[in-house]
Enzyme design. Structure first.
Site, mmCIF file in Angstrom:
data_model
loop_
_atom_site.group_PDB
_atom_site.id
_atom_site.type_symbol
_atom_site.label_atom_id
_atom_site.label_comp_id
_atom_site.label_asym_id
_atom_site.label_seq_id
_atom_site.Cartn_x
_atom_site.Cartn_y
_atom_site.Cartn_z
ATOM 1 N N HIS A 138 -3.882 -4.545 7.365
ATOM 2 C CA HIS A 138 -4.106 -3.151 8.115
ATOM 3 C C HIS A 138 -3.386 -3.297 9.387
ATOM 4 O O HIS A 138 -3.666 -4.351 10.308
ATOM 5 C CB HIS A 138 -5.586 -3.011 8.527
ATOM 6 C CG HIS A 138 -5.874 -1.492 8.935
ATOM 7 N ND1 HIS A 138 -5.285 -0.766 9.942
ATOM 8 C CD2 HIS A 138 -6.356 -0.417 8.143
ATOM 9 C CE1 HIS A 138 -5.638 0.430 9.962
ATOM 10 N NE2 HIS A 138 -6.250 1.003 8.720
ATOM 11 N N ASN A 192 0.800 -1.027 -0.119
ATOM 12 C CA ASN A 192 0.035 0.036 -0.082
ATOM 13 C C ASN A 192 0.970 1.331 0.006
ATOM 14 O O ASN A 192 1.595 1.420 0.896
ATOM 15 C CB ASN A 192 -0.715 0.104 1.243
ATOM 16 C CG ASN A 192 -1.953 1.033 1.384
ATOM 17 O OD1 ASN A 192 -1.474 2.326 1.108
ATOM 18 N ND2 ASN A 192 -3.186 0.982 1.556
ATOM 19 N N THR A 212 -7.106 6.979 9.425
ATOM 20 C CA THR A 212 -6.933 6.014 8.313
ATOM 21 C C THR A 212 -8.131 5.091 8.426
ATOM 22 O O THR A 212 -9.082 5.467 9.426
ATOM 23 C CB THR A 212 -5.573 5.011 8.793
ATOM 24 O OG1 THR A 212 -5.672 3.878 7.857
ATOM 25 C CG2 THR A 212 -5.958 4.269 10.321
ATOM 26 N N THR A 213 -8.372 4.066 7.786
ATOM 27 C CA THR A 213 -9.617 3.253 7.645
ATOM 28 C C THR A 213 -9.951 2.712 8.874
ATOM 29 O O THR A 213 -9.091 1.706 9.268
ATOM 30 C CB THR A 213 -9.505 2.294 6.435
ATOM 31 O OG1 THR A 213 -9.209 2.986 5.136
ATOM 32 C CG2 THR A 213 -10.939 1.785 6.171
ATOM 33 N N HIS A 271 -5.291 3.827 -2.232
ATOM 34 C CA HIS A 271 -6.633 4.283 -1.790
ATOM 35 C C HIS A 271 -6.901 5.634 -2.152
ATOM 36 O O HIS A 271 -6.234 6.815 -1.765
ATOM 37 C CB HIS A 271 -6.623 4.074 -0.188
ATOM 38 C CG HIS A 271 -8.172 4.395 0.548
ATOM 39 N ND1 HIS A 271 -8.448 4.372 1.656
ATOM 40 C CD2 HIS A 271 -9.230 4.918 -0.328
ATOM 41 C CE1 HIS A 271 -9.613 4.598 1.931
ATOM 42 N NE2 HIS A 271 -10.240 5.015 0.913
ATOM 43 N N GLU A 282 -8.339 0.793 -3.654
ATOM 44 C CA GLU A 282 -9.302 0.649 -2.660
ATOM 45 C C GLU A 282 -10.029 2.101 -2.681
ATOM 46 O O GLU A 282 -9.458 3.300 -3.096
ATOM 47 C CB GLU A 282 -8.652 0.999 -1.293
ATOM 48 C CG GLU A 282 -7.920 -0.163 -0.629
ATOM 49 C CD GLU A 282 -6.973 0.187 0.714
ATOM 50 O OE1 GLU A 282 -7.383 0.917 1.093
ATOM 51 O OE2 GLU A 282 -6.303 -0.585 0.901
ATOM 52 N N HIS A 305 1.009 5.989 2.001
ATOM 53 C CA HIS A 305 1.811 7.065 2.835
ATOM 54 C C HIS A 305 2.904 7.579 1.980
ATOM 55 O O HIS A 305 3.485 8.604 2.690
ATOM 56 C CB HIS A 305 2.507 5.880 3.988
ATOM 57 C CG HIS A 305 1.386 5.393 4.671
ATOM 58 N ND1 HIS A 305 0.786 5.768 5.589
ATOM 59 C CD2 HIS A 305 0.921 3.817 4.544
ATOM 60 C CE1 HIS A 305 -0.291 4.746 5.922
ATOM 61 N NE2 HIS A 305 -0.135 3.881 5.492
ATOM 62 N N ARG A 319 -9.214 8.340 -1.603
ATOM 63 C CA ARG A 319 -10.020 8.903 -0.919
ATOM 64 C C ARG A 319 -10.864 9.963 -1.393
ATOM 65 O O ARG A 319 -10.185 10.798 -2.292
ATOM 66 C CB ARG A 319 -9.235 9.416 0.274
ATOM 67 C CG ARG A 319 -8.746 8.158 1.109
ATOM 68 C CD ARG A 319 -8.315 8.658 2.580
ATOM 69 N NE ARG A 319 -9.428 8.871 3.598
ATOM 70 C CZ ARG A 319 -9.635 8.169 4.493
ATOM 71 N NH1 ARG A 319 -8.827 6.838 4.641
ATOM 72 N NH2 ARG A 319 -10.699 8.228 5.465
ATOM 73 N N GLU A 349 -11.440 -8.857 2.332
ATOM 74 C CA GLU A 349 -9.987 -8.622 3.048
ATOM 75 C C GLU A 349 -10.299 -8.549 4.591
ATOM 76 O O GLU A 349 -11.291 -7.570 4.874
ATOM 77 C CB GLU A 349 -9.486 -7.319 2.628
ATOM 78 C CG GLU A 349 -8.226 -6.915 3.303
ATOM 79 C CD GLU A 349 -7.484 -5.661 2.757
ATOM 80 O OE1 GLU A 349 -7.418 -5.482 1.552
ATOM 81 O OE2 GLU A 349 -6.583 -5.114 3.450
ATOM 82 N N ARG A 359 -6.645 13.096 0.011
ATOM 83 C CA ARG A 359 -5.695 13.753 0.861
ATOM 84 C C ARG A 359 -4.262 13.042 0.717
ATOM 85 O O ARG A 359 -3.252 13.605 1.216
ATOM 86 C CB ARG A 359 -6.078 13.294 2.522
ATOM 87 C CG ARG A 359 -6.006 11.778 2.787
ATOM 88 C CD ARG A 359 -6.201 11.518 4.373
ATOM 89 N NE ARG A 359 -7.543 11.745 4.766
ATOM 90 C CZ ARG A 359 -8.165 11.285 5.934
ATOM 91 N NH1 ARG A 359 -7.442 10.433 6.525
ATOM 92 N NH2 ARG A 359 -9.160 11.474 6.115
HETATM 93 N N1 PXP Z 1 -6.046 -2.680 3.806
HETATM 94 C C1 PXP Z 1 -6.783 -1.759 3.643
HETATM 95 C C2 PXP Z 1 -7.978 -1.893 3.270
HETATM 96 C C3 PXP Z 1 -6.182 -0.402 4.340
HETATM 97 O O1 PXP Z 1 -7.191 0.574 4.311
HETATM 98 C C4 PXP Z 1 -5.034 -0.312 4.587
HETATM 99 C C5 PXP Z 1 -4.594 0.965 5.159
HETATM 100 O O2 PXP Z 1 -4.804 1.957 3.958
HETATM 101 C C6 PXP Z 1 -4.023 -1.251 4.439
HETATM 102 C C7 PXP Z 1 -4.642 -2.653 4.156
HETATM 103 C C8 PXP Z 1 -2.712 -1.242 4.948
HETATM 104 O O3 PXP Z 1 -2.607 -0.780 6.272
HETATM 105 P P1 PXP Z 1 -1.321 -0.479 7.051
HETATM 106 O O4 PXP Z 1 -0.881 0.815 6.360
HETATM 107 O O5 PXP Z 1 -1.456 -0.248 8.332
HETATM 108 O O6 PXP Z 1 -0.202 -1.563 6.688
#
Ligand code: PXP
Length: 243
Positions: free
Chosen positions: A192, A7, A100-101, A43, A70, A10, A45, A151, A49
């Site tokens: 996550h 992902n 975050t989600t 993602h 996402e 960040h 959004r 997921e 952001r």
């Molecule tokens: N899966 C989903 C659906 C998420 O929303 C996120 C966070 O954006 C992640 C995985 C990855 O989470 P993390 O950044 O905590 O590894």
């Protein structure tokens, strides 16, 4: 072994802090693939952001592994997904005020709407994954909606990892949800809050196909790269003579 989706949100968060061009999630996606990533997840959004529309468009043209978008279950995002055609969309809940989600998608509560999205994505040959809490009711609803994947939200598991009793409880929830989903023909991903410390514990969960990991891998890459980046700047500064 499960496959790894990276992902990149960040990276875009750091870029958007200055609204500049670096670091670029599009070029870094290539590096993630070179490192062995099986997929790239971003993602988009509603408030833009971090990831921008431009990122998703460029990633569609450059990602050689799999692109997982996402997104919230909204008309705007459905239109974007149908135009860009990622390999998969993961429907997530979205709140403007969250960092975050936070939780999983309430599939059971919005079943007709999620079903309609699954049908439209299926016609466009885009796979659908639903980001849900490890809860039998949500797993049942995901199967009824016609998604190919769920997921499992591992946020609670990650949060309670430090306490043996709570860790066991959260792990059991994940195991039960994965087994239930598999028995209904759903394919199972998870993500996550996963990191270098809690990941080995997750091996107890059966049927996992893909793990989506962002924050800990991006953090590790900063830790690994900072000394080198400082050295490079110092080398350039050597050319300066005061006075
Ligand atoms: N899966 C989903 C659906 C998420 O929303 C996120 C966070 O954006 C992640 C995985 C990855 O989470 P993390 O950044 O905590 O590894």
């Amino acid at each position: 072994m499960a496959s790894l989706g990276i992902n990149l949100d960040h990276i875009a968060t750091v870029r958007q802090a200055r609204r500049t061009v670096e670091p670029d999630p599009v070029s870094l996606a290539l590096l993630a693939e070179l490192g062995g990533a099986d997929g790239i997840t971003v993602h988009l959004r509603e408030d833009r952001r971090h990831i921008q529309d431009r990122d998703v468009e460029l990633l569609r043209g450059t990602v050689r592994s799999r692109l997982n978008l996402e997104m919230a279950a909204t008309a705007e995002m459905v239109a974007i997904a149908l135009a860009i055609k990622p390999d998969m969309v993961t429907l997530v809940p979205e709140k403007r005020e969250e960092v975050t989600t936070e939780g999983g998608l309430e599939v059971a509560r919005q079943l007709p709407a999620v079903k309609r999205i699954c049908t439209r994505m299926c016609r466009a040959k885009i796979e659908v994954s639903l980001f849900i809490n490890p809860d039998a009711r949500q797993v049942d609803a995901a199967a009824e909606a016609g998604a190919q994947f769920i997921e499992l939200h591992t946020g609670q598991f990650a949060e309670h990892h430090g306490n043996a009793r709570n860790r066991r409880r959260e792990l059991n929830r994940l195991i039960a949800a994965a087994e239930h989903a598999h028995s209904l023909g759903l394919r199972v991903n998870a993500g996550h809050g996963l990191n270098y410390e809690n990941l080995p514990t997750l091996h107890a969960v059966p049927h996992l196909e893909e793990l989506n990991i962002g924050h800990s891998i991006i953090s590790r890459s900063v830790e690994e790269g900072l000394a080198k980046a400082v050295k490079e700047m110092l080398r350039l500064m050597k050319g300066y003579r005061s006075g």
